[in-house]
Design a protein around this motif. Structure first.
Motif, PDB file in Angstrom:
ATOM      1  N   ALA A  22     -10.135  -7.139   1.006  1.00 53.18           N
ATOM      2  CA  ALA A  22      -9.648  -7.876  -0.162  1.00 53.18           C
ATOM      3  C   ALA A  22      -9.598  -7.030  -1.432  1.00 53.18           C
ATOM      4  CB  ALA A  22     -10.458  -9.146  -0.403  1.00 53.18           C
ATOM      5  N   GLU A  23      -9.828  -5.730  -1.341  1.00 55.09           N
ATOM      6  CA  GLU A  23      -9.739  -4.837  -2.495  1.00 55.09           C
ATOM      7  C   GLU A  23      -8.325  -4.268  -2.579  1.00 55.09           C
ATOM      8  OE1 GLU A  23     -11.949  -0.839  -4.260  1.00 55.09           O
ATOM      9  OE2 GLU A  23     -12.246  -1.388  -2.184  1.00 55.09           O
ATOM     10  N   THR A  24      -7.903  -3.898  -3.767  1.00 58.01           N
ATOM     11  CA  THR A  24      -6.610  -3.236  -3.940  1.00 58.01           C
ATOM     12  C   THR A  24      -6.829  -1.853  -4.535  1.00 58.01           C
ATOM     13  OG1 THR A  24      -6.289  -4.148  -6.147  1.00 58.01           O
ATOM     14  CG2 THR A  24      -5.402  -5.418  -4.314  1.00 58.01           C
ATOM     15  N   LYS A  25      -5.928  -0.943  -4.242  1.00 62.41           N
ATOM     16  CA  LYS A  25      -5.938   0.407  -4.816  1.00 62.41           C
ATOM     17  C   LYS A  25      -4.532   0.715  -5.304  1.00 62.41           C
ATOM     18  CE  LYS A  25     -10.039   2.120  -3.618  1.00 62.41           C
ATOM     19  NZ  LYS A  25     -10.995   2.827  -4.390  1.00 62.41           N
ATOM     20  N   GLU A  26      -4.437   1.379  -6.417  1.00 69.73           N
ATOM     21  CA  GLU A  26      -3.151   1.800  -6.939  1.00 69.73           C
ATOM     22  C   GLU A  26      -3.013   3.300  -6.698  1.00 69.73           C
ATOM     23  OE1 GLU A  26      -1.239   2.285 -11.320  1.00 69.73           O
ATOM     24  OE2 GLU A  26      -2.113   0.328 -10.842  1.00 69.73           O
ATOM     25  N   PHE A  27      -1.852   3.725  -6.222  1.00 69.24           N
ATOM     26  CA  PHE A  27      -1.606   5.153  -6.103  1.00 69.24           C
ATOM     27  C   PHE A  27      -0.206   5.468  -6.592  1.00 69.24           C
ATOM     28  CE2 PHE A  27      -0.784   3.340  -1.934  1.00 69.24           C
ATOM     29  CZ  PHE A  27       0.395   3.921  -1.526  1.00 69.24           C
ATOM     30  N   ILE A  28      -0.029   6.727  -6.969  1.00 69.44           N
ATOM     31  CA  ILE A  28       1.228   7.170  -7.576  1.00 69.44           C
ATOM     32  C   ILE A  28       1.974   8.062  -6.586  1.00 69.44           C
ATOM     33  CG2 ILE A  28       2.257   8.477  -9.474  1.00 69.44           C
ATOM     34  CD1 ILE A  28      -0.335   7.763 -11.077  1.00 69.44           C
ATOM     35  N   ILE A  29       3.230   7.725  -6.325  1.00 70.53           N
ATOM     36  CA  ILE A  29       4.107   8.518  -5.471  1.00 70.53           C
ATOM     37  C   ILE A  29       5.022   9.312  -6.385  1.00 70.53           C
ATOM     38  CG2 ILE A  29       5.878   8.456  -3.680  1.00 70.53           C
ATOM     39  CD1 ILE A  29       4.808   5.596  -3.025  1.00 70.53           C
ATOM     40  N   THR A  30       5.030  10.637  -6.222  1.00 70.90           N
ATOM     41  CA  THR A  30       5.865  11.508  -7.045  1.00 70.90           C
ATOM     42  C   THR A  30       6.865  12.225  -6.144  1.00 70.90           C
ATOM     43  OG1 THR A  30       3.985  11.882  -8.509  1.00 70.90           O
ATOM     44  CG2 THR A  30       5.835  13.400  -8.714  1.00 70.90           C
ATOM     45  N   ARG A  31       8.128  12.252  -6.585  1.00 71.34           N
ATOM     46  CA  ARG A  31       9.162  12.961  -5.822  1.00 71.34           C
ATOM     47  C   ARG A  31       9.717  14.094  -6.659  1.00 71.34           C
ATOM     48  NH1 ARG A  31      14.205  13.988  -4.118  1.00 71.34           N
ATOM     49  NH2 ARG A  31      14.671  13.674  -1.916  1.00 71.34           N
ATOM     50  N   LYS A  32       9.747  15.277  -6.058  1.00 71.87           N
ATOM     51  CA  LYS A  32      10.364  16.438  -6.708  1.00 71.87           C
ATOM     52  C   LYS A  32      11.876  16.342  -6.550  1.00 71.87           C
ATOM     53  CE  LYS A  32       6.522  19.346  -5.321  1.00 71.87           C
ATOM     54  NZ  LYS A  32       6.128  20.436  -4.450  1.00 71.87           N
ATOM     55  N   ALA A  33      12.598  17.101  -7.366  1.00 69.47           N
ATOM     56  CA  ALA A  33      14.056  17.130  -7.255  1.00 69.47           C
ATOM     57  C   ALA A  33      14.449  17.667  -5.886  1.00 69.47           C
ATOM     58  CB  ALA A  33      14.641  18.008  -8.351  1.00 69.47           C
ATOM     59  N   GLY A  34      15.499  17.120  -5.341  1.00 67.66           N
ATOM     60  CA  GLY A  34      15.982  17.556  -4.036  1.00 67.66           C
ATOM     61  C   GLY A  34      17.053  16.610  -3.542  1.00 67.66           C
ATOM     62  N   LYS A  35      17.672  17.001  -2.453  1.00 65.56           N
ATOM     63  CA  LYS A  35      18.747  16.204  -1.872  1.00 65.56           C
ATOM     64  C   LYS A  35      18.217  14.832  -1.447  1.00 65.56           C
ATOM     65  CE  LYS A  35      22.096  16.194   1.844  1.00 65.56           C
ATOM     66  NZ  LYS A  35      22.605  16.870   3.035  1.00 65.56           N
TER      67      LYS A  35
END
Length: 77
Positions: A22-35
């Motif tokens: 019942a816990e939540t976690k926040e995470f950050i998804i980062t995308r580099k430039a690319g096709k």
């Protein structure tokens, strides 16, 4: 544990850790430039105890994956 189909373009600020029921976690998804292409993130869950979450994802005897969440990613140019 978080796995990506494209590690050269995507990074996640937390690839493994503990989450209580019942816990939540926040995470950050980062995308580099690319096709742009269709990519996926897979979040794997196991019943884990102890200080090192990574050990529960090594080998069959250490920890069985009990659930997965698939996230489809789509980047725009």
């Amino acid at each position: 544990q978080v796995r990506s189909s494209n590690n050269s373009n995507y990074s996640v600020n937390m690839i493994r850790g503990f989450i209580d029921v019942a816990e939540t976690k926040e995470f950050i998804i980062t995308r580099k430039a690319g096709k742009p292409q269709p990519d996926k993130l897979l979040i794997c869950f196991c019943d884990a105890t102890g200080p090192d979450a990574l050990e529960h994802f090594k080998g069959e005897a250490k920890g069985e994956v009990v659930g997965e969440a698939l996230i489809k990613l789509s980047a725009a140019e």
